[in-house]
Design a protein around this motif. Structure first.
Motif, short mmCIF file in Angstrom:
data_model
loop_
_atom_site.label_atom_id
_atom_site.label_comp_id
_atom_site.label_asym_id
_atom_site.label_seq_id
_atom_site.Cartn_x
_atom_site.Cartn_y
_atom_site.Cartn_z
N ARG A 1 -34.61 -10.36 -11.92
CA ARG A 1 -33.65 -10.73 -10.89
C ARG A 1 -32.23 -10.43 -11.37
NH1 ARG A 1 -35.95 -16.61 -8.76
NH2 ARG A 1 -38.03 -15.82 -8.23
N TYR A 2 -31.42 -9.89 -10.45
CA TYR A 2 -30.02 -9.64 -10.78
C TYR A 2 -29.32 -10.97 -10.95
CZ TYR A 2 -30.51 -4.76 -9.18
OH TYR A 2 -30.87 -3.44 -9.01
N PRO A 3 -28.64 -11.17 -12.08
CA PRO A 3 -27.96 -12.45 -12.32
C PRO A 3 -26.51 -12.47 -11.83
CG PRO A 3 -27.88 -11.12 -14.30
CD PRO A 3 -28.66 -10.33 -13.27
N ASP A 4 -26.05 -11.36 -11.23
CA ASP A 4 -24.61 -11.21 -10.98
C ASP A 4 -24.27 -10.75 -9.56
OD1 ASP A 4 -25.70 -8.66 -11.27
OD2 ASP A 4 -23.98 -7.87 -12.39
N VAL A 5 -24.98 -11.27 -8.57
CA VAL A 5 -24.76 -10.82 -7.19
C VAL A 5 -23.67 -11.66 -6.52
CG1 VAL A 5 -25.82 -10.54 -4.91
CG2 VAL A 5 -27.11 -9.93 -6.98
N ILE A 6 -22.74 -10.94 -5.89
CA ILE A 6 -21.67 -11.57 -5.12
C ILE A 6 -21.90 -11.20 -3.66
CG2 ILE A 6 -19.17 -11.83 -4.83
CD1 ILE A 6 -18.88 -10.44 -7.61
N VAL A 7 -21.78 -12.18 -2.78
CA VAL A 7 -21.98 -11.97 -1.34
C VAL A 7 -20.62 -12.03 -0.65
CG1 VAL A 7 -23.11 -12.82 0.76
CG2 VAL A 7 -24.25 -13.05 -1.46
N PHE A 8 -20.37 -11.03 0.21
CA PHE A 8 -19.14 -10.97 1.00
C PHE A 8 -19.52 -10.88 2.47
CE2 PHE A 8 -18.28 -8.93 -3.04
CZ PHE A 8 -17.03 -9.40 -3.40
N TRP A 9 -18.93 -11.74 3.30
CA TRP A 9 -19.13 -11.62 4.74
C TRP A 9 -18.37 -10.39 5.22
CZ3 TRP A 9 -21.22 -15.65 2.77
CH2 TRP A 9 -22.13 -16.39 3.51
N VAL A 10 -18.86 -9.79 6.29
CA VAL A 10 -18.19 -8.63 6.89
C VAL A 10 -17.99 -8.92 8.38
CG1 VAL A 10 -19.03 -6.93 5.22
CG2 VAL A 10 -20.42 -7.45 7.24
N PRO A 11 -17.03 -8.24 9.00
CA PRO A 11 -16.73 -8.53 10.41
C PRO A 11 -17.85 -8.23 11.40
CG PRO A 11 -14.91 -7.37 9.37
CD PRO A 11 -16.05 -7.34 8.41
N SER A 12 -18.66 -7.20 11.09
CA SER A 12 -19.68 -6.80 12.08
C SER A 12 -20.83 -6.08 11.39
CB SER A 12 -19.06 -5.86 13.12
OG SER A 12 -18.74 -4.62 12.51
N GLU A 13 -21.89 -5.92 12.14
CA GLU A 13 -23.05 -5.17 11.63
C GLU A 13 -22.66 -3.72 11.33
OE1 GLU A 13 -27.04 -4.65 10.42
OE2 GLU A 13 -25.92 -6.48 10.81
N SER A 14 -21.79 -3.15 12.15
CA SER A 14 -21.38 -1.76 11.89
C SER A 14 -20.57 -1.66 10.59
CB SER A 14 -20.61 -1.17 13.07
OG SER A 14 -19.43 -1.90 13.32
N ASP A 15 -19.75 -2.67 10.29
CA ASP A 15 -19.04 -2.68 9.01
C ASP A 15 -20.03 -2.77 7.86
OD1 ASP A 15 -16.09 -2.76 9.67
OD2 ASP A 15 -16.77 -4.51 10.81
N LYS A 16 -21.04 -3.60 8.03
CA LYS A 16 -22.07 -3.74 7.00
C LYS A 16 -22.76 -2.40 6.76
CE LYS A 16 -26.36 -6.20 5.97
NZ LYS A 16 -27.14 -7.40 6.28
N LEU A 17 -23.19 -1.77 7.84
CA LEU A 17 -23.90 -0.50 7.71
C LEU A 17 -23.03 0.56 7.06
CD1 LEU A 17 -25.87 -0.37 11.09
CD2 LEU A 17 -26.76 -0.85 8.79
N ALA A 18 -21.74 0.59 7.40
CA ALA A 18 -20.84 1.57 6.80
C ALA A 18 -20.78 1.38 5.28
CB ALA A 18 -19.45 1.45 7.41
N LEU A 19 -20.82 0.14 4.82
CA LEU A 19 -20.75 -0.12 3.38
C LEU A 19 -22.06 0.15 2.66
CD1 LEU A 19 -18.61 -3.37 3.45
CD2 LEU A 19 -17.91 -1.15 2.51
N VAL A 20 -23.18 -0.21 3.26
CA VAL A 20 -24.45 -0.10 2.53
C VAL A 20 -25.13 1.25 2.71
CG1 VAL A 20 -24.82 -2.59 2.54
CG2 VAL A 20 -25.88 -1.21 4.33
N GLN A 21 -24.79 2.00 3.75
CA GLN A 21 -25.43 3.31 3.95
C GLN A 21 -24.75 4.43 3.17
OE1 GLN A 21 -25.66 3.74 8.22
NE2 GLN A 21 -27.68 2.81 8.27
N ASP A 22 -23.54 4.19 2.71
CA ASP A 22 -22.83 5.18 1.91
C ASP A 22 -23.43 5.15 0.50
OD1 ASP A 22 -21.11 6.65 0.32
OD2 ASP A 22 -19.29 5.65 1.03
N GLU A 23 -24.10 6.22 0.12
CA GLU A 23 -24.80 6.24 -1.17
C GLU A 23 -23.86 6.10 -2.37
OE1 GLU A 23 -27.74 9.26 -1.64
OE2 GLU A 23 -28.53 8.96 0.37
N SER A 24 -22.59 6.41 -2.18
CA SER A 24 -21.64 6.27 -3.29
C SER A 24 -21.10 4.84 -3.40
CB SER A 24 -20.49 7.26 -3.12
OG SER A 24 -19.70 6.91 -2.01
#
Length: 142
Positions: A60-83
């Motif tokens: 298990r990762y011991p160092d995960v930080i969770v950040f809320w985002v304004p919308s599902e599209s903002d989330k997808l923009a951040l997690v779908q970018d492979e970089s």
């Protein structure tokens, strides 16, 4: 190197979150900090969970930080970018948040991290608090 372009650090998450107005800090089961505005979490440090594990070791990762985002599209923009160092897990499907391992925070600039924390705060703050903050902090790009 200017302040905005230096590499982000974990300490910056704490400073930025505490720098937003009306913030309180709660502590989770593992004494991990949970930053809240109006009783709503906007950034928190997770304890290790079975949904975020190293694919090679299964640890298990011991160092995960969770950040809320304004919308599902903002989330997808951040997690779908492979970089991007941001990710999600099935546990967070339908949840307006992204995950970041503290060990990868240096892949972000301080400016990028600042925007993530401010957006997280804005996504959870009341409309009035959000409007007041935005009125006091106009976007320098505009």
């Amino acid at each position: 190197m200017s302040v905005g372009t230096r590499r982000a650090r974990v300490e910056d998450v704490h400073e930025l979150a505490l720098g937003m107005p009306h913030v309180t800090v709660e502590h989770g089961k593992g004494e991990n900090p949970v930053y809240q505005v109006g009783g709503k979490s906007f950034v928190f440090f997770r304890t290790p969970r079975p949904d975020a594990v190293d694919p090679d070791t299964g640890e298990r990762y011991p160092d995960v930080i969770v950040f809320w985002v304004p919308s599902e599209s903002d989330k997808l923009a951040l997690v779908q970018d492979e970089s991007s160092p941001f990710f999600t897990t099935p546990h967070f499907n339908g949840h307006r948040s992204v995950l970041l391992r503290a060990s990868r925070i240096g892949e972000l600039t301080l400016r990028e991290l600042t925007e993530i924390v401010q957006d997280a705060w804005l996504s959870q703050a009341s409309r009035k608090r959000g409007k007041d903050w935005l009125d006091a902090h106009p976007d320098p790009a505009e």
